[in-house]
Design an enzyme around this catalytic site. Sequence first.
Site, PDB file in Angstrom:
ATOM      1  N   ARG A 258       4.462  -7.603  -6.567  1.00  0.00           N
ATOM      2  CA  ARG A 258       3.680  -8.817  -6.292  1.00  0.00           C
ATOM      3  C   ARG A 258       4.584  -9.950  -5.807  1.00  0.00           C
ATOM      4  O   ARG A 258       4.117 -10.944  -5.273  1.00  0.00           O
ATOM      5  CB  ARG A 258       2.941  -9.321  -7.555  1.00  0.00           C
TER       6      ARG A 258
ATOM      7  N   ASP B 237     -11.023   2.015   1.971  1.00  0.00           N
ATOM      8  CA  ASP B 237      -9.852   1.256   1.514  1.00  0.00           C
ATOM      9  C   ASP B 237      -9.535   1.648   0.066  1.00  0.00           C
ATOM     10  O   ASP B 237     -10.419   2.073  -0.671  1.00  0.00           O
ATOM     11  CB  ASP B 237     -10.171  -0.245   1.592  1.00  0.00           C
ATOM     12  N   GLU B 238      -8.300   1.462  -0.346  1.00  0.00           N
ATOM     13  CA  GLU B 238      -7.881   1.783  -1.722  1.00  0.00           C
ATOM     14  C   GLU B 238      -8.315   3.195  -2.127  1.00  0.00           C
ATOM     15  O   GLU B 238      -8.906   3.411  -3.186  1.00  0.00           O
ATOM     16  CB  GLU B 238      -8.463   0.771  -2.722  1.00  0.00           C
TER      17      GLU B 238
ATOM     18  N   LYS C 162      -2.169  -3.250   5.259  1.00  0.00           N
ATOM     19  CA  LYS C 162      -3.202  -2.222   5.269  1.00  0.00           C
ATOM     20  C   LYS C 162      -4.566  -2.779   5.661  1.00  0.00           C
ATOM     21  O   LYS C 162      -5.250  -2.223   6.526  1.00  0.00           O
ATOM     22  CB  LYS C 162      -3.281  -1.596   3.872  1.00  0.00           C
ATOM     23  N   THR C 163      -4.927  -3.899   5.048  1.00  0.00           N
ATOM     24  CA  THR C 163      -6.243  -4.461   5.337  1.00  0.00           C
ATOM     25  C   THR C 163      -6.323  -4.932   6.789  1.00  0.00           C
ATOM     26  O   THR C 163      -7.349  -4.784   7.447  1.00  0.00           O
ATOM     27  CB  THR C 163      -6.549  -5.617   4.369  1.00  0.00           C
TER      28      THR C 163
ATOM     29  N   GLN D 198       0.136   3.100  -6.184  1.00  0.00           N
ATOM     30  CA  GLN D 198      -0.613   1.966  -6.722  1.00  0.00           C
ATOM     31  C   GLN D 198      -1.896   2.401  -7.421  1.00  0.00           C
ATOM     32  O   GLN D 198      -2.810   1.599  -7.620  1.00  0.00           O
ATOM     33  CB  GLN D 198      -0.953   0.991  -5.594  1.00  0.00           C
TER      34      GLN D 198
END
Length: 973
Positions: free
Chosen positions: A658, A244-245, A34-35, A274
Amino acid sequence: MIDKLLQNLNEEQYEAVTFDQGPLLLVAGVGTGKTTVITRRIAYLIAEKKARPAEILALTFTEKAAAEMEERVDILVPYGYIDAQISTFHSFCDRLLRENALLISLTPDFRILTEPEQVIFFKDHLFDLPLKSLRPLGNPISNLRAILTLFSRAKDEDITPQEYRAYVEQLQKRIKTDSNDEALAAEFMLQDELADVYAKYQQLLLEKGFVDFGDLITLALRLLRDHPAILARYQRQFRYILVDEFQDTNYAQFELLKLLAGHHNLAVAGDDDQSIYKFRGAAISNILHFQRQFPDAKLIVLKINYRSTQEILDSSYRLIQNNNPDRLEVRSGIEKRLIAVSTDVKSINYRSFETLSDEADFVAEKIATIMKEKGCSYRDFAVLVRSNIQADPFLRAMNLRHIPWRFSGSRGLYDRWEIQTAISFLRLMADPRDNLSLHFLAGSPIYQLESEALALLTSYSRRTNKTLLQVFRIAAQTEGFLSISREEREKIKKIADDISAMMPTSRDETTGSLLYEYLMVRTEYLKSLSCSQKRDDLQAMQNLAKLFALIERFKEIAKYDRVPWFIDYLNALIEAGDNPAVGEADWDEDAVSLLTIHQAKGLEFTHVFLVGLVSGRFPSRHRRDPLSLPDELIKDILPTADFHQQEERRLFYVAMTRAKKSLYLTSALDYGGKRPRKPSLFICEAVDIPIATIKTAKRSPLATLKDHQIRPEKPLIDEHIISEAKRLNLSYRQIDDYLTCPLKYHYIHREKIPIRQHHTVIYGAAIHRAIRWYNINLLSQRHIPLEDLQKIFKQNWRAEGFLTREHEEMRFQEGLCALACFYEYQGKNSKIPHLVERRFSVIEKNNRIIGHFDRIDQSDEGGIIIDYKTSEIKDSAQADRRTKESRQLGIYALAYQRIFNQLPQRIELHFLTPQIIIGQFVPTEKRLEQILIDIEYVATGIRNGQFDPDPEYLACTYCAYRGICPYPYKDKE
DNA sequence: GTGAATCCGATTTTT
DNA sequence: TCGGATTCAC
């Protein structure tokens, strides 16, 4: 160059990077890059000349994320600088407000209050705010944090004081139609008060030129709403907005985005699964309903996962589907099942253990084994916990195997001994009569004065009414003083000399230079720490650096930087509950990471251990905020199902994902509690194990054993000691203090270190005196007027420890009122007491229990023991409970039983609050047995000199000796 | 099966 | 301290 930007992108990523105009919802599952997409998109827009850098606004939540994004864009875009605005929501709003402050009558040099500073501000204005029931005079600051949290939540939801007021008026209307609804009436009273306080609090902030974090967003909103020209200007400037997020945005932040993105060039990236920040206002509905807000939004789903194995992805997917239908997949009819690039197999293991220490041992052992077999580094491992407190056993297990670890979760800077040492020194500089601080300093590693010498000096100081520092000075000059050895006397001399030498410096120098002078030059303590190779010493060094940073912050805001004022500031911070995280030894060292899941978000590790997976811990028990926003005011769309469990499930999802190669899920039956724990529901949901095969626990042998153990093992009584200390006198206070914490008992009753009286003690004593006098007169059938009663109260009043003059006055009036209530009650119930203020003493197994009855009444069925209390109480049910659980009355009942050979008919606590609420309880033999066990435990402990700290729950938080207690602040688990 | 008594065990965190 | 969950008593 553009080719390079588009290199190695999969189809969906490519589409997102090159997407042109209009709103875009980028649903990016874990590990889907995503980033990368966001940063490349920014670079692409610039490179393709679709936008100048200044026309791009990219928003994130943390400074760290913003810095990282900026760095990545910098690398991609080959200009020396770019002036794209990449920042957090808050710093963006901060800039917006500073540029246009005057338009909304805000001073342009407004200061942002941190959370503890907010508390201090609120406290400073406690009596300027229209508080009523939320400011009980016995503990005026008790609701302060809850209120501030509520206001902060209100700002998350973009609720202005005016809106809050309007809601309360709605409530009032409803009461008029339904006047019998008591709950509604009570709710109205509370909300009415809150609405008033909210408005006044905002007004005060504005007047003093302060804003809090929530204001940054809401004020920016107001600016843009009230000033269309300004809004238009920013809309023109920021032609492309990226977020973002997005799942972590709150209602107000989305409102802001909608305003700014009037042109619809708004690209948001996030993953509803998330969303784990509900408790700080994140509105998952923002992402769930994005398409409702922007029906023409382009939807791109990233599904290719570059991190984990397919097994991990499938398991976590299985789990998270239990949140349906409150998921984007269902709401938007998309498919976002992740596809692994990795071809590894067999990656998930679930293990269940007998006890927590088995579990911890397994984790440490496994890390060691994998290290050996696979030859990876420690930093490839992470142990994830639900809450910070669960970390301890795992750290210890790793210590045993010499596995290096880092754990950033620990708060408690002020409780570290090196910090306490430094603070003790500063306190002593601010007030040479501060015996507590000198006591601590003398015993600290700098001087290491032996405890016996210290005790002798302390006791001498008490007997002679000299300050401890004076006594130190005498001892330093007098050979053979109190038979203290030469060696100890040298230490005493050094302490006295150091203090004397530093005093003039403290007058002339700032706090920072004074402390530096003392620690570095005078005692060379800092030097010894920095030369040391020990991990603890290095950490101590870091912690002291943090203290110096704090002193720097004080310097910035203080008009006059000298120690006494710094101490005031520090006291206020500590009282506000501030307790920063302790320093990290070394971030670069190769070590296993121990993190809470929240902290682990966004990180990845080759091997992940997810531990403590039992119901009650994970999912954790749901706890409401003490004051919560009324549902009617919440603009976020509330979901249908059990929201807490959904949030915990997302947290579990984040935790699982993770892991790159292997994921261990572990649980145990015995976590030290009395009952065995059930494995977490989420284990079954994630891993395909039928519930039956998970051992749902017979009691573990250990747990069964613990049932029979009433108290920790009774130490054997040393014959020698028993003959020496034949009889022990125990008052209720002593028993209670010892049970609260043996070390506290030691400070109060053995070392007799004096502490400043709390205002509740002064209030309580004055009331008690007045009532005692009344009862004594009543006993001899003399009736006295109320005025005399109040006169006694006044005579016993002392102006000590109150928050402000105003607080004292209000409390004094409350006392008069309480006495009037008492007087009226007595008038109506004109019973003559049987005895008043009578001392008692009973012998119980070589222990002499002493105390005194406030009052005993005689009824046909027996005696009624009465004791008066001035503490807050809600209702008579709570009063009954308190009476039942009162250790004091339990002991009195025991004494009564021993003296009169029968149980009292009942015991009563009379709470003067100021109305009279009476709690009653009929004591039983069983209750007396419990009390006897307590007494025996205390007596044995005292006889054996057992004064190691063992605090009851939350005892440390309220302990007056917390500042000098050499043991790290820790409440009983 | 139901209400009362008793017993446990106690968040997450950024700006 | 507080509230929920479990166990107890009927």
